[in-house]
Each structure stands twice: as structure tokens, then as C-alpha cells.
Write a protein that holds these residues in place. Structure first.
Motif, PDB file in Angstrom:
ATOM      1  N   TYR A  40       0.816  -1.203   0.000  1.00  0.00           N
ATOM      2  CA  TYR A  40       0.000   0.000   0.000  1.00  0.00           C
ATOM      3  C   TYR A  40       0.859   1.267   0.000  1.00  0.00           C
ATOM      4  O   TYR A  40       0.578   2.222  -0.750  1.00  0.00           O
ATOM      5  CB  TYR A  40      -0.958   0.020   1.195  1.00  0.00           C
ATOM      6  CG  TYR A  40      -1.806   1.259   1.125  1.00  0.00           C
ATOM      7  CD1 TYR A  40      -2.773   1.391   0.143  1.00  0.00           C
ATOM      8  CD2 TYR A  40      -1.562   2.328   1.968  1.00  0.00           C
ATOM      9  CE1 TYR A  40      -3.503   2.552   0.010  1.00  0.00           C
ATOM     10  CE2 TYR A  40      -2.289   3.491   1.846  1.00  0.00           C
ATOM     11  CZ  TYR A  40      -3.257   3.606   0.879  1.00  0.00           C
ATOM     12  OH  TYR A  40      -3.962   4.748   0.739  1.00  0.00           O
ATOM     13  N   GLN A  48       1.339   9.559  -5.513  1.00  0.00           N
ATOM     14  CA  GLN A  48       1.546  10.949  -5.120  1.00  0.00           C
ATOM     15  C   GLN A  48       2.809  11.558  -5.702  1.00  0.00           C
ATOM     16  O   GLN A  48       2.857  12.751  -5.958  1.00  0.00           O
ATOM     17  CB  GLN A  48       1.590  11.044  -3.585  1.00  0.00           C
ATOM     18  CG  GLN A  48       0.265  10.813  -2.938  1.00  0.00           C
ATOM     19  CD  GLN A  48      -0.774  11.805  -3.435  1.00  0.00           C
ATOM     20  OE1 GLN A  48      -0.588  13.001  -3.309  1.00  0.00           O
ATOM     21  NE2 GLN A  48      -1.846  11.315  -4.030  1.00  0.00           N
TER      22      GLN A  48
ATOM     23  N   ILE B  12      -9.120   1.872   5.821  1.00  0.00           N
ATOM     24  CA  ILE B  12      -7.922   2.702   5.803  1.00  0.00           C
ATOM     25  C   ILE B  12      -7.436   2.905   4.368  1.00  0.00           C
ATOM     26  O   ILE B  12      -6.986   3.969   3.985  1.00  0.00           O
ATOM     27  CB  ILE B  12      -6.822   2.050   6.658  1.00  0.00           C
ATOM     28  CG1 ILE B  12      -7.261   2.027   8.114  1.00  0.00           C
ATOM     29  CG2 ILE B  12      -5.505   2.797   6.516  1.00  0.00           C
ATOM     30  CD1 ILE B  12      -7.621   3.364   8.683  1.00  0.00           C
ATOM     31  N   LEU B  13      -7.547   1.851   3.587  1.00  0.00           N
ATOM     32  CA  LEU B  13      -7.149   1.961   2.193  1.00  0.00           C
ATOM     33  C   LEU B  13      -7.912   3.087   1.518  1.00  0.00           C
ATOM     34  O   LEU B  13      -7.351   3.920   0.822  1.00  0.00           O
ATOM     35  CB  LEU B  13      -7.450   0.632   1.500  1.00  0.00           C
ATOM     36  CG  LEU B  13      -6.536   0.192   0.378  1.00  0.00           C
ATOM     37  CD1 LEU B  13      -5.166  -0.132   0.932  1.00  0.00           C
ATOM     38  CD2 LEU B  13      -7.104  -1.007  -0.322  1.00  0.00           C
ATOM     39  N   LEU B  16      -6.912   6.547   3.050  1.00  0.00           N
ATOM     40  CA  LEU B  16      -5.651   7.111   2.646  1.00  0.00           C
ATOM     41  C   LEU B  16      -5.642   7.466   1.169  1.00  0.00           C
ATOM     42  O   LEU B  16      -4.941   8.374   0.755  1.00  0.00           O
ATOM     43  CB  LEU B  16      -4.536   6.154   3.018  1.00  0.00           C
ATOM     44  CG  LEU B  16      -4.453   6.093   4.536  1.00  0.00           C
ATOM     45  CD1 LEU B  16      -3.693   4.867   4.967  1.00  0.00           C
ATOM     46  CD2 LEU B  16      -3.833   7.338   5.095  1.00  0.00           C
ATOM     47  N   GLY B  17      -6.434   6.765   0.401  1.00  0.00           N
ATOM     48  CA  GLY B  17      -6.598   7.169  -0.984  1.00  0.00           C
ATOM     49  C   GLY B  17      -7.175   8.566  -1.053  1.00  0.00           C
ATOM     50  O   GLY B  17      -6.833   9.360  -1.915  1.00  0.00           O
ATOM     51  N   LEU B  20      -4.635  11.951   0.168  1.00  0.00           N
ATOM     52  CA  LEU B  20      -3.690  12.645  -0.676  1.00  0.00           C
ATOM     53  C   LEU B  20      -4.049  12.629  -2.148  1.00  0.00           C
ATOM     54  O   LEU B  20      -3.382  13.246  -2.948  1.00  0.00           O
ATOM     55  CB  LEU B  20      -2.309  12.020  -0.490  1.00  0.00           C
ATOM     56  CG  LEU B  20      -1.742  12.310   0.886  1.00  0.00           C
ATOM     57  CD1 LEU B  20      -0.622  11.365   1.195  1.00  0.00           C
ATOM     58  CD2 LEU B  20      -1.283  13.733   0.977  1.00  0.00           C
ATOM     59  N   ALA B  21      -5.065  11.921  -2.496  1.00  0.00           N
ATOM     60  CA  ALA B  21      -5.339  11.798  -3.917  1.00  0.00           C
ATOM     61  C   ALA B  21      -6.305  12.868  -4.394  1.00  0.00           C
ATOM     62  O   ALA B  21      -5.913  13.922  -4.877  1.00  0.00           O
ATOM     63  CB  ALA B  21      -5.886  10.411  -4.214  1.00  0.00           C
ATOM     64  N   ILE B  31     -14.757   7.701   4.003  1.00  0.00           N
ATOM     65  CA  ILE B  31     -14.655   8.828   4.911  1.00  0.00           C
ATOM     66  C   ILE B  31     -14.150  10.035   4.137  1.00  0.00           C
ATOM     67  O   ILE B  31     -13.196   9.939   3.377  1.00  0.00           O
ATOM     68  CB  ILE B  31     -13.700   8.487   6.077  1.00  0.00           C
ATOM     69  CG1 ILE B  31     -14.292   7.336   6.890  1.00  0.00           C
ATOM     70  CG2 ILE B  31     -13.452   9.696   6.945  1.00  0.00           C
ATOM     71  CD1 ILE B  31     -13.384   6.833   7.979  1.00  0.00           C
ATOM     72  N   SER B 122       6.063  12.823   8.470  1.00  0.00           N
ATOM     73  CA  SER B 122       6.258  12.015   7.257  1.00  0.00           C
ATOM     74  C   SER B 122       5.345  12.469   6.120  1.00  0.00           C
ATOM     75  O   SER B 122       5.752  12.477   4.951  1.00  0.00           O
ATOM     76  CB  SER B 122       6.047  10.532   7.559  1.00  0.00           C
ATOM     77  OG  SER B 122       4.758  10.287   8.065  1.00  0.00           O
ATOM     78  N   PHE B 123       4.137  12.884   6.463  1.00  0.00           N
ATOM     79  CA  PHE B 123       3.248  13.347   5.396  1.00  0.00           C
ATOM     80  C   PHE B 123       3.641  14.735   4.901  1.00  0.00           C
ATOM     81  O   PHE B 123       3.315  15.110   3.779  1.00  0.00           O
ATOM     82  CB  PHE B 123       1.779  13.293   5.845  1.00  0.00           C
ATOM     83  CG  PHE B 123       1.153  11.949   5.572  1.00  0.00           C
ATOM     84  CD1 PHE B 123       1.645  10.800   6.176  1.00  0.00           C
ATOM     85  CD2 PHE B 123       0.106  11.805   4.690  1.00  0.00           C
ATOM     86  CE1 PHE B 123       1.109   9.549   5.913  1.00  0.00           C
ATOM     87  CE2 PHE B 123      -0.449  10.558   4.412  1.00  0.00           C
ATOM     88  CZ  PHE B 123       0.060   9.423   5.029  1.00  0.00           C
ATOM     89  N   THR B 125       6.763  15.450   4.338  1.00  0.00           N
ATOM     90  CA  THR B 125       7.738  15.078   3.306  1.00  0.00           C
ATOM     91  C   THR B 125       7.021  14.588   2.049  1.00  0.00           C
ATOM     92  O   THR B 125       7.438  14.906   0.924  1.00  0.00           O
ATOM     93  CB  THR B 125       8.680  13.991   3.839  1.00  0.00           C
ATOM     94  OG1 THR B 125       9.317  14.468   5.017  1.00  0.00           O
ATOM     95  CG2 THR B 125       9.744  13.631   2.808  1.00  0.00           C
ATOM     96  N   LEU B 126       5.950  13.845   2.237  1.00  0.00           N
ATOM     97  CA  LEU B 126       5.186  13.378   1.070  1.00  0.00           C
ATOM     98  C   LEU B 126       4.633  14.566   0.275  1.00  0.00           C
ATOM     99  O   LEU B 126       4.584  14.535  -0.959  1.00  0.00           O
ATOM    100  CB  LEU B 126       4.058  12.460   1.539  1.00  0.00           C
ATOM    101  CG  LEU B 126       3.406  11.552   0.500  1.00  0.00           C
ATOM    102  CD1 LEU B 126       4.422  10.695  -0.235  1.00  0.00           C
ATOM    103  CD2 LEU B 126       2.362  10.652   1.163  1.00  0.00           C
ATOM    104  N   TRP B 129       7.461  15.934  -1.779  1.00  0.00           N
ATOM    105  CA  TRP B 129       7.684  15.076  -2.949  1.00  0.00           C
ATOM    106  C   TRP B 129       6.604  15.338  -4.003  1.00  0.00           C
ATOM    107  O   TRP B 129       6.896  15.415  -5.185  1.00  0.00           O
ATOM    108  CB  TRP B 129       7.652  13.610  -2.539  1.00  0.00           C
ATOM    109  CG  TRP B 129       8.833  13.162  -1.740  1.00  0.00           C
ATOM    110  CD1 TRP B 129       9.993  13.852  -1.519  1.00  0.00           C
ATOM    111  CD2 TRP B 129       8.986  11.911  -1.060  1.00  0.00           C
ATOM    112  NE1 TRP B 129      10.840  13.104  -0.734  1.00  0.00           N
ATOM    113  CE2 TRP B 129      10.257  11.918  -0.453  1.00  0.00           C
ATOM    114  CE3 TRP B 129       8.176  10.791  -0.903  1.00  0.00           C
ATOM    115  CZ2 TRP B 129      10.731  10.842   0.300  1.00  0.00           C
ATOM    116  CZ3 TRP B 129       8.641   9.726  -0.162  1.00  0.00           C
ATOM    117  CH2 TRP B 129       9.905   9.745   0.438  1.00  0.00           C
ATOM    118  N   GLU B 130       5.392  15.442  -3.541  1.00  0.00           N
ATOM    119  CA  GLU B 130       4.277  15.660  -4.464  1.00  0.00           C
ATOM    120  C   GLU B 130       4.479  16.963  -5.240  1.00  0.00           C
ATOM    121  O   GLU B 130       4.107  17.070  -6.409  1.00  0.00           O
ATOM    122  CB  GLU B 130       2.970  15.691  -3.667  1.00  0.00           C
ATOM    123  CG  GLU B 130       1.698  15.786  -4.484  1.00  0.00           C
ATOM    124  CD  GLU B 130       1.244  17.216  -4.712  1.00  0.00           C
ATOM    125  OE1 GLU B 130       0.380  17.409  -5.573  1.00  0.00           O
ATOM    126  OE2 GLU B 130       1.758  18.144  -4.058  1.00  0.00           O
TER     127      GLU B 130
END
Lengths: 149, 198
Positions: A40, A48, B12-13, B16-17, B20-21, B31, B122-123, B125-126, B129-130
Motif C-alpha cells: 500500500y 503521489q 484505511i485503504l 488514505l486514498g 492525498l489523492a 470517509i 512524514s506526510f 515530506t510526502l 515530494w508531491e
């Protein structure tokens, strides 16, 4: 749900002084679940930040960020679905690459890996090459620099 | 009992999609979460992003916290992007909204201060990156403090918090409440023990 106290955690890396432990009690993860999380997180990063996913070996903070994301998602899932006063044990492990490990050369450079406590014991995973092995089989287990959970 | 079957995994899948998506989803069973804002660094007069060296951040912490034991950083990264203060505020607000939506308030051990701090770190940093900033890291991390004074409802004791270097200097962020204060104004600034800049 198996629970491990701090002194047991330290047995994962005996003799290592630099161990950062944030919680008191930890859960043993199911290995298959861990691998699902790995898939995942790979997909999440690819979605992303495709450039990062394509060049992950060149991204300086890739392993550290990967481990923190995976650990966060594991914790988030447990917190939302289980009434338990314990934390999932997914942490960062830094080891000197004295010996080669698959695609990773034995160049003595420090590298960051994911260390998880599974029901079968410590499991080492490299986010860059996706190699994995038991901590007991990890070729550089005698050259750990630090562990942080 | 082992975590062999995570009934919430699909949830959760989906969650989390959404994180950030594509922003908000409204299908039944999902949710709704807000998409975090795109990363914005502070820009200098030349239009280039402002950066700070890790050594400068460490120096400020050591000056403020004589008992600081460890400053962990990634040796591959020399300079860190200074986040825009307005962006940081928006990201923090989005983070808190999403935590609220997910029902993730403090829970002993399973979801506590270090979880909030590491997730935010950590997010962040994501988001870098994005936005295409793949060669650097944000001047933001987390820390452990041995607090002597209650702050933001947290009693004295060991606690994890987020920090950031903004254009106005180092700030301490409580990711559970959204409170942001200058390092000098944080009542336990003398008792910071470990700093993690990665």
C-alpha cells in the motif's frame, strides 16, 4: 495480541546503546499484514510522487520517510480498530553495510531499513530494493548503529 | 491474538486514498477527508526558495536546550527548505480536521504524541515530494521533551512534539491541538532531549 515490553525489545539488538523507544508496550505484527502495508505504501508514493517512486534509491530521505509513513498507517489502523494500549512495532534501523546484502553492496555505508516485530521475530525490510529477511539472518546485524521505534 | 485480520484495512485503504489523492469523496462507506495544500517554501528576493542548514537548526536547539542529548539528521541532506508560514498553518489545520474526521484523538500507547508527530512529519515530506522537491527535506521534524510544566493540556513528563523553522525562526507545534509557539515561548524549551530532523 502479543505484547512485548521494552526490555524484550532491547533483546532484538543486544549491545546497541542507541535505541529510541517511544512507547511502553508493543504488538507483534502479522507478517502478511506488514507486507500488505508495504504494497500500500508503495502504491501511495507512486500515486503521489511518481518521480520519487521511480528514483527511490536517489532520494535522500526515502527510507526514513517510507518507514515513518508505514509505521503511522499501521498505528492508525490499529488505533481505529482495536481497543488496545500498545503500539505497533515498526521502526527505523540504521546499519553499516559491511557485508553485501543482495543488491546492496558491502561498502560500509550506513543505510536505513525498516525493522518490524512480527510473530516470527524481527523482520528487516529495505524500502529501496524491497529485500527482506529475518533480523537473525541479516548479514549486518552486528553492525547496527541505531534503532528507533 | 495476532493482527491476522484487520477488519478496518479496507477502510484505511479508502481513507488514505482520499487523504492525498482526490480530496473529498462522498461515496457511501468512505470517509471524507480534505486534501492537504501543496507545499510552499518561503521565497527569497531572487525568487528562489529559502533554505537553512541543519547545523543552524541544531545550534538554535542547543542554545535553547542545554540538556539536548541527540540531534538526529540525515547526513545526505545539507540544506532544508523553509516552509511558508501560511502554508504550514493551512496544512496543520487540514491535518487536525482529518484527524477529527478519522476519530483519531489521543489514545494511550496505540495513538499518542509520537504517532501524531511522526505522521505529521512524514506526510509533510510526502507533500514536498508531491510538489517536486525530491532532493531536499522540509525544515520540519519532531522532538522528544522531558517536560517540567504542563502545556496544552499535557502534564509534565516525556512528550513528543513537532518543530519547524519558518521565516520567523524555530517554532514548536503541538500536532494534537494545532498550537504553535516560538521555541523561546515554549515553557519546556530547556528540557528538549532529542531532535529528529528527517
Amino acid at each position: 495480541m502479543a505484547v512485548t515490553a521494552i526490555h524484550h525489545l532491547r533483546q532484538l539488538a543486544p549491545g546497541l546503546d542507541d535505541v529510541v523507544v517511544n512507547d511502553r508496550l508493543y504488538l507483534h505484527m502479522d507478517e502478511q499484514w506488514l507486507l500488505q502495508l508495504v504494497d500500500y505504501v508503495d502504491q501511495l508514493i507512486a500515486q503521489q510522487a511518481p518521480a520519487v517512486a521511480a528514483q527511490k534509491g536517489e532520494i535522500p530521505s526515502y527510507p526514513e520517510t517510507y518507514v515513518q509513513i508505514l509505521g503511522s498507517l499501521a498505528g492508525l489502523t490499529v488505533a481505529r480498530n482495536h481497543e488496545v494500549k500498545a503500539s505497533v512495532l515498526v521502526g527505523l534501523m540504521v546499519a553499516e553495510s559491511r557485508a553485501a546484502w543482495g543488491e546492496i553492496p558491502g561498502d560500509s555505508q550506513p543505510r536505513t531499513y525498516l525493522l518490524a516485530l512480527t510473530a516470527e521475530g524481527g523482520l528487516v525490510f529495505d524500502p529501496v530494493t524491497r529485500q527482506q529477511c529475518r533480523l537473525s539472518d541479516f548479514p549486518n546485524k552486528a553492525h547496527l548503529r541505531g534503532v528507533m521505534f | 491474538m495476532r493482527l491476522t485480520k484487520m477488519t478496518g484495512w479496507l477502510c484505511i485503504l479508502l481513507v488514505l486514498g482520499c487523504v492525498l489523492a482526490s480530496g473529498v469523496h462522498s461515496e457511501q462507506g468512505r470517509i471524507m477527508l480534505q486534501e492537504p495544500p501543496h507545499f510552499q517554501p518561503v521565497l527569497g528576493q531572487n525568487g528562489q526558495p529559502q533554505r537553512i542548514q541543519a547545523g543552524q537548526i541544531e545550534q538554535q536547539f542547543r542554545k535553547s536546550s542545554p540538556t539536548l542529548a541527540e540531534f538526529y539528521r540525515n547526513r545526505q541532506i545539507d540544506s532544508y527548505l523553509v516552509p511558508d508560514g501560511q502554508w504550514l498553518g493551512q496544512w496543520l489545520a487540514t491535518f487536525l480536521d482529518n484527524m477529527w474526521t478519522l476519530g483519531l484523538s489521543w489514545r494511550p500507547e496505540s495513538w499518542d504524541c509520537d504517532n501524531f508527530s511522526i505522521l505529521f512529519n512524514s506526510f509533510t515530506t510526502l507533500r514536498l515530494w508531491e510538489a517536486g522537491w525530491t532532493d531536499s527535506h522540509c525544515a520540519l521534524g519532531w522532538l522528544l521533551v522531558d517536560g517540567k510544566t504542563a502545556w496544552e493540556g499535557v502534564p509534565p513528563g516525556s512528550h513528543a512534539l513537532v518543530f519547524a523553522y519558518t521565516g520567523q525562526g524555530l517554532v514548536i507545534i503541538e500536532p494534537q491541538t494545532g498550537r504553535v509557539v516560538a521555541l523561546a515561548d515554549y515553557p519546556n524549551h530547556q528540557f528538549i532531549k532529542k531532535v529528529f530532523l528527517f
